[in-house]
Design a protein around this motif. Structure first.
Motif, PDB file in Angstrom:
ATOM      1  N   VAL A  16       0.754  -1.195   0.050  1.00 28.24           N
ATOM      2  CA  VAL A  16      -0.278   0.087  -0.392  1.00 28.24           C
ATOM      3  C   VAL A  16       1.134   1.270   0.089  1.00 28.24           C
ATOM      4  O   VAL A  16       0.461   2.110  -0.787  1.00 28.24           O
ATOM      5  CB  VAL A  16      -1.028  -0.168   1.414  1.00 28.24           C
ATOM      6  N   MET A  19       2.038   1.729  -3.878  1.00 33.61           N
ATOM      7  CA  MET A  19       1.289   2.171  -4.479  1.00 33.61           C
ATOM      8  C   MET A  19       0.816   3.519  -4.464  1.00 33.61           C
ATOM      9  O   MET A  19       0.893   4.616  -5.028  1.00 33.61           O
ATOM     10  CB  MET A  19      -0.175   1.179  -4.179  1.00 33.61           C
ATOM     11  N   VAL A  20       0.680   4.240  -3.242  1.00 32.47           N
ATOM     12  CA  VAL A  20       0.724   5.523  -2.654  1.00 32.47           C
ATOM     13  C   VAL A  20       1.919   6.196  -3.472  1.00 32.47           C
ATOM     14  O   VAL A  20       1.449   7.926  -3.905  1.00 32.47           O
ATOM     15  CB  VAL A  20       0.096   6.346  -1.258  1.00 32.47           C
ATOM     16  N   ARG A  23       1.978   7.311  -6.441  1.00 37.32           N
ATOM     17  CA  ARG A  23       0.764   8.256  -6.742  1.00 37.32           C
ATOM     18  C   ARG A  23       1.378  10.187  -6.239  1.00 37.32           C
ATOM     19  O   ARG A  23       0.453  11.005  -7.388  1.00 37.32           O
ATOM     20  CB  ARG A  23      -0.629   7.887  -6.360  1.00 37.32           C
ATOM     21  N   LYS A 287      -2.577  10.150  -1.562  1.00 45.15           N
ATOM     22  CA  LYS A 287      -2.975   9.515  -0.708  1.00 45.15           C
ATOM     23  C   LYS A 287      -4.950   9.188  -1.271  1.00 45.15           C
ATOM     24  O   LYS A 287      -5.515   8.910  -0.877  1.00 45.15           O
ATOM     25  CB  LYS A 287      -3.461   9.979   0.770  1.00 45.15           C
ATOM     26  N   PHE A 290      -5.468   7.031  -4.023  1.00 47.56           N
ATOM     27  CA  PHE A 290      -5.368   5.925  -4.031  1.00 47.56           C
ATOM     28  C   PHE A 290      -7.105   5.625  -3.562  1.00 47.56           C
ATOM     29  O   PHE A 290      -7.372   4.662  -3.128  1.00 47.56           O
ATOM     30  CB  PHE A 290      -4.432   4.881  -3.271  1.00 47.56           C
ATOM     31  N   GLU A 293      -9.935   4.803  -5.913  1.00 48.06           N
ATOM     32  CA  GLU A 293      -9.381   3.944  -6.311  1.00 48.06           C
ATOM     33  C   GLU A 293      -9.876   2.584  -5.470  1.00 48.06           C
ATOM     34  O   GLU A 293     -10.631   1.266  -6.263  1.00 48.06           O
ATOM     35  CB  GLU A 293      -7.834   3.299  -7.099  1.00 48.06           C
TER      36      GLU A 293
END
Length: 814
Positions: A16, A19-20, A23, A287, A290, A293
Motif C-alpha cells: 500500500v 502504491m501511494v 501516485r 492518498k 488511492f 481507486e
C-alpha cells in the motif's frame, strides 16, 4: 506501537505504501509517503483523515487541484544560501513552475472562501501557510523563457553579445558556403557536403586524399579514418571571435543568474517552507487518489477503542481481484467492550487469514492517515498498539523453530499488551502437539482477556472454541462454507464457532473413501456429529436472519401503506369539506336566483295588470326556471350533487357515461376551487382560462365543467376578499428569493420547492436560489428533474463557484 518490525510486510501495508508513493507527482510527496507512520493521537489522525476526505471530494468535483508543475528544488534552494552561487537556468524554470503551482493552489482555496467559511477547512488551513513570492516570480519571468533559456533582453550586455554572435555566425556561414562551392567545383568535395561542428567550431568533412587541397586546420577525423574535418583558414578568425563571444555570453548569463540568486536568498527559508507544504499537498492528493481507486470513505472516528465495520476490504486483494474481473467478499465485523476478542474458526483456505490481515491493514491504514476501504457508516476507534503473529518466523541464525517463534511473540504481547492493544494471531496454538498447544493457547487467551485487550485470533482447536463460548469478553466467529457446493463462501459470521470440514475437504480432494471412513472411525461419531451440529446451527441462524430481514421489509412496507392510507383519508376529508362548502354556496346562489325570478314574475304580472295571456306567459317562464333547477328528476345530474359525498350503498352494476370533453367557451372551475372561469384556448393537455381579469394556463385534467356563470369583468376584482388580499400582500412583502432544503428528505424538499416556486411565479420573481448542498448529488438531480416539469421555469444552472457552485441551483422564471 507496532510489533514486530516486519509488521507492514505481514499485513500487506508495504505494498500500500508503494502504491501511494507511485501516485505522488514529485519527490516532495514521495518523501512524505516514506515518513508516513502509525499514530495513536486522535486529533492528529482525525486531521489526516479529514484532509484526505476533503481532497477526495475535490477529486470527485468539477475542478481539479492544480498540482501538475511541482518539482523538488529544495537542494538547489539550499545551495544558494552561499553568496556567489546561482541556480542554473533550466532549474530556475522548475523553480518558477513550482512557484506558479503555489499561486494556483492559493487561488484555488481563496476562491472557495465565502463569508469566512469554506467546504475544505483542513486543506484551507494548510494552504494559508503558502507564500506566493510575486516579486521573485516576476524576476524569473523577466529572465527565463518557457523553455528554460535566458532571454536576450535579460540584460543590455547579453542582448549586445547575442547580436554580435548572430552577425558573426552569418559571416561565417557566408564564407563557408563560398569555400564549399569552390571545393565542389574543383572536385575536392561531394555536391551534397554540409558543414559539421567539432569542438564548437565549424568544419568541412573532406576525404583524406584531398586534405592537402583545402587550406585550413585539421580538427578531427572519423572513427574509420575515411573523413577528415578541416576548419577553412578563411573562417579561423571568425570562429575565434565566435568562441570569445560565447564565453562572454556564458559570463553574462552567470552574472544574471547570480543576481537572481541574490534576490532569492533572503526568502530561501520561506520558499523551503512553501515547498514542504507543496509536498504535503502532493502526498494528500496521492492518498486521495488511492482512496478513490479502492472505494475508501471517511468513517466515524472515536477517541476510544471501538470496532463496528461494514463492507471492509483488504485493498491489495481488492485491486488484485478487480484486475481479474472478480468481486471481493467484504467483511462486516463488530467488537464491543463486552466482546473484545473474536475467535475465528472454519475450514482451511476459507478466508480466516485474509480476515485477520484485513482487520490489521484497515486499522493500520486509518491510524496512518489513509482513508480505510469500508462504508462511511462504520465506526472506528484508536488503538495504542497493534501486535501481530502471522506466518512462520523460524530462523536458523536466531535458533528459532516455528513454535518457539510463536511463543516469543506471545511473550512480547503478554508483557506489553494493555486495554488499548489490538492483537492479531493466526493459527493460535499451532506448531506443536495439539493437546498441550491448545492448553497453552487457552491460558494465553485467558490472560489477554484479563488484560482487557482487543483482538482477532484464528484457530482449529475445539478447546478454544468452547472457552470463547463460555468466557465473557470473548466471542466465537466462523468462516462460512457451502456444504452442497463444497467450497468456502469467504463470509464471516459472528456468534457461533465454525467447523474445519476436514472430512468434506478430504472427500472433495479425492482421498480414497476407505481412508476417510477409517478416519471417521478413529475420531469417533461424536466428533463427526459435532461438526454437523455446528453446520446445522450456522444454517439455522442464517435462515432465521433471512426471515427476520424479510419481516422487517414487510413491516416497513406496511408502515408505508398505512401512512399512504392516512394521507388519502386526510385528503378525502378535506375534499368533502370543500365539496360541501361549494354545495352550500351553489345552493345560496340558486335560492338567490329563484327569488329574483319570482320577484320578476310578480312584477311582470302587476305591470300587465292581470292580463291573462301575459300572466300565463310569466307563469310559463317561472315553470321553465323551476324545471331547469329540477333537471330531469335525477338529483345526481347536477355537478355539485355528483361531487357531494354519498352514503354507503350496495354496489350495483351500471354503465358509466363518459365525462363531457372540455371545449373552448365552456365555463369551468379549477379542481378544488369555487371561482368560475371561461376556456379561451386549448393547446394539447393545457387550456388557457380567464378568471375575471386574470388569464392563466392550467392542465385540462384539473378543470371541471360547470353550469355556473363567470362574474362580469366589472366584478372581477370582487372574488378576492379583503382578508385574502391583505394576506397575499403580507406574503409578498415577506417573500425571500432563496430557500434552503439541506437536511430535508427528497419528498419534503419537493413539497417545499413546489410552494416556493408557486409563490415566486405569483409574485413575478425573475430569479430564485435553491440551496441543496453538494453531498452525493442525488437531491440536486431529483430537484432538477422536478423543475423540468414545472410550467413557468425558464432555465436553471449552478451558482458561481465563489458563491456555492454545485451546492446551489439558480432558477430563471418566465
Amino acid at each position: 506501537m507496532i510489533y514486530p518490525e516486519s509488521f507492514e510486510q505481514k499485513i500487506g501495508f508495504a505494498a500500500v505504501r508503494e502504491m501511494v508513493k507511485a501516485r505522488c507527482i514529485s519527490t516532495l510527496g514521495a518523501e512524505y509517503c516514506v515518513q508516513m507512520k502509525f499514530s495513536s493521537q486522535y486529533n492528529y489522525v482525525n486531521r489526516l483523515l479529514l484532509s484526505t476526505a476533503e481532497m477526495l471530494a475535490i477529486i470527485n468535483g468539477e475542478e481539479a487541484l492544480p498540482l501538475g508543475n511541482i518539482h523538488d528544488m529544495t537542494s538547489q534552494l539550499k545551495a544558494i544560501r552561499v553568496p556567489g552561487t546561482f541556480i542554473p537556468a533550466t532549474d530556475l524554470l522548475k523553480v518558477r513552475q513550482s512557484l506558479g503551482a503555489i499561486i494556483e493552489i492559493s487561488s484555488f482555496f481563496s476562491r472557495r472562501r465565502v463569508d469566512g467559511s469554506t467546504p475544505y477547512p483542513v486543506l484551507d488551513d494548510i494552504a494559508l501557510k503558502l507564500s506566493p513570492f510575486p516579486l521573485i516570480t516576476a524576476t524569473i519571468d523577466r529572465i527565463i523563457d518557457r523553455f528554460g533559456n535566458v532571454k536576450d533582453n535579460a540584460s543590455p550586455a547579453l542582448a549586445e553579445i547575442r547580436t554580435s554572435l548572430a552577425a558573426t555566425s552569418g559571416t561565417i556561414n557566408s564564407i563557408m558556403r563560398r569555400v564549399i562551392s569552390r571545393a565542389t567545383q574543383s572536385g575536392y568535395l561531394e555536391a551534397d557536403t554540409t558543414p559539421s561542428m567539432r569542438d564548437g567550431r565549424l568544419v568541412i568533412p573532406v576525404a583524406p586524399m584531398h586534405k592537402r587541397k583545402i587550406n585550413g586546420i585539421v580538427h578531427d577525423e572519423s572513427a574509420s579514418g575515411k573523413t577528415i574535418y578541416i576548419e577553412p583558414a578563411e573562417i579561423v578568425e571568425a570562429n575565434n571571435r565566435i568562441r570569445e563571444l560565447q564565453m562572454e555570453e556564458k559570463r553574462e548569463i552567470t552574472r544574471i543568474l547570480i543576481t537572481v540568486a541574490d534576490e532569492m536568498r533572503p526568502h530561501v527559508d520561506d520558499m523551503l517552507l512553501s515547498y514542504t507544504i507543496l509536498g504535503e499537498f502532493d502526498f494528500i492528493h496521492a492518498k486521495a487518489k488511492f482512496a478513490h481507486e479502492i472505494g475508501a470513505t471517511m468513517p466515524t472516528l472515536h477517541n476510544d477503542t471501538e470496532m463496528e465495520w461494514y463492507h471492509a476490504c483488504h485493498p491489495i486483494l481488492l485491486l488484485s481481484l478487480q484486475r481479474q474481473g472478480k468481486q471481493i467478499v467484504p467483511l462486516d465485523i463488530t467488537l464491543t467492550k463486552e466482546n473484545r476478542i473474536l475467535v475465528i474458526s472454519g475450514p482451511n483456505a476459507g478466508g480466516k487469514s485474509v480476515c485477520l490481515k484485513t482487520v490489521g491493514i484497515v486499522q493500520y491504514m486509518t491510524q496512518c492517515g489513509l482513508l480505510p476501504p469500508l462504508y462511511e457508516n462504520s465506526h472506528m476507534g484508536i488503538f495504542s498498539d497493534i501486535f501481530v503473529d502471522i506466518g512462520d518466523d523460524q530462523s536458523i541464525e536466531d535458533d528459532l523453530s516455528t513454535y518457539s517463534s510463536h511463543l516469543r511473540n506471545m511473550k512480547y504481547c503478554l508483557a506489553n499488551g494493555k486495554d488499548k492493544t489490538l492483537i492479531l494471531i493466526d493459527e493460535f496454538g499451532g506448531g506443536t502437539e495439539p493437546q498441550i498447544g491448545g492448553a497453552i493457547a487457552q491460558a494465553i487467551l485467558r490472560q489477554f482477556n484479563e488484560n482487557r485487550m482487543w483482538g482477532v485470533v484464528t484457530t482449529h482447536y475445539q478447546n478454544l472454541k468452547h472457552f470463547a463460548e463460555d468466557t465473557p469478553g470473548l466471542i466465537n466467529g466462523s468462516m462460512l462454507y457451502d456444504r452442497h457446493l463444497m467450497q468456502p463462501m469467504f463470509r464471516l459470521s459472528i456468534g457461533n464457532p465454525g467447523s474445519s470440514f476436514a472430512i468434506e475437504i478430504a472427500r472433495k480432494t479425492g482421498l480414497p473413501a476407505h481412508i476417510i471412513a477409517d478416519a471417521e472411525e478413529i475420531v469417533g461419531s461424536d466428533y463427526i456429529n459435532l461438526d454437523k451440529y455446528l453446520l446445522d446451527i450456522t444454517r439455522d441462524k442464517r435462515y432465521w436472519e433471512n426471515k427476520r430481514t424479510a419481516i422487517r421489509q414487510k413491516e416497513k412496507k406496511l408502515e408505508q401503506i398505512i401512512e399512504q392510507y392516512e394521507e388519502d383519508a386526510t385528503t378525502l376529508r378535506e375534499k368533502r369539506r370543500e365539496i360541501l362548502s361549494e354545495a352550500k354556496n351553489e345552493a345560496k346562489r340558486i335560492l338567490d336566483s329563484s327569488n329574483a325570478t319570482i320577484e320578476r314574475t310578480i312584477h311582470d304580472i302587476r305591470r300587465a295588470q292581470a292580463d291573462k295571456e301575459k300572466t300565463l306567459e310569466a307563469r310559463r317562464r317561472l315553470q321553465e326556471e323551476k324545471e331547469q333547477l329540477k333537471g330531469t328528476g335525477n338529483d345526481n345530474d347536477h355537478p355539485l350533487l355528483r361531487k357531494a359525498p354519498k352514503g354507503k350503498k350496495t354496489p350495483q352494476k351500471s354503465v358509466s357515461k363518459p365525462e363531457k370533453e372540455i371545449a373552448v367557451g365552456d365555463n369551468v372551475k379549477l379542481d378544488g376551487q369555487g371561482t368560475v372561469g371561461k376556456v379561451l384556448e386549448i393547446s394539447g393537455k393545457n387550456a388557457t382560462v380567464a378568471f375575471g381579469m386574470l388569464k392563466t394556463q392550467v392542465k385540462i385534467s384539473r378543470l371541471q365543467v360547470t353550469t355556473a356563470q363567470p362574474k362580469p369583468a366589472s366584478q372581477a376584482t370582487s372574488f378576492v376578499s379583503t382578508k385574502t388580499s391583505d394576506s397575499m400582500r403580507e406574503r409578498q412583502l415577506n417573500f425571500k428569493q432563496e430557500i434552503d432544503v439541506r437536511g430535508m428528505r427528497v419528498d419534503e424538499a419537493v413539497q417545499a420547492i413546489t410552494y416556493f416556486i408557486d409563490d415566486a411565479i405569483q409574485f413575478s420573481s425573475k430569479q430564485v436560489r435553491i440551496l441543496h448542498g453538494t453531498g452525493t448529488g442525488a437531491l440536486r438531480q431529483y430537484l432538477r428533474n422536478y423543475l423540468d416539469t414545472v410550467n413557468g421555469v425558464k432555465s436553471y444552472r449552478d451558482e458561481h463557484v465563489q458563491f456555492g457552485g454545485a451546492g446551489i441551483t439558480i432558477v430563471e422564471l418566465e
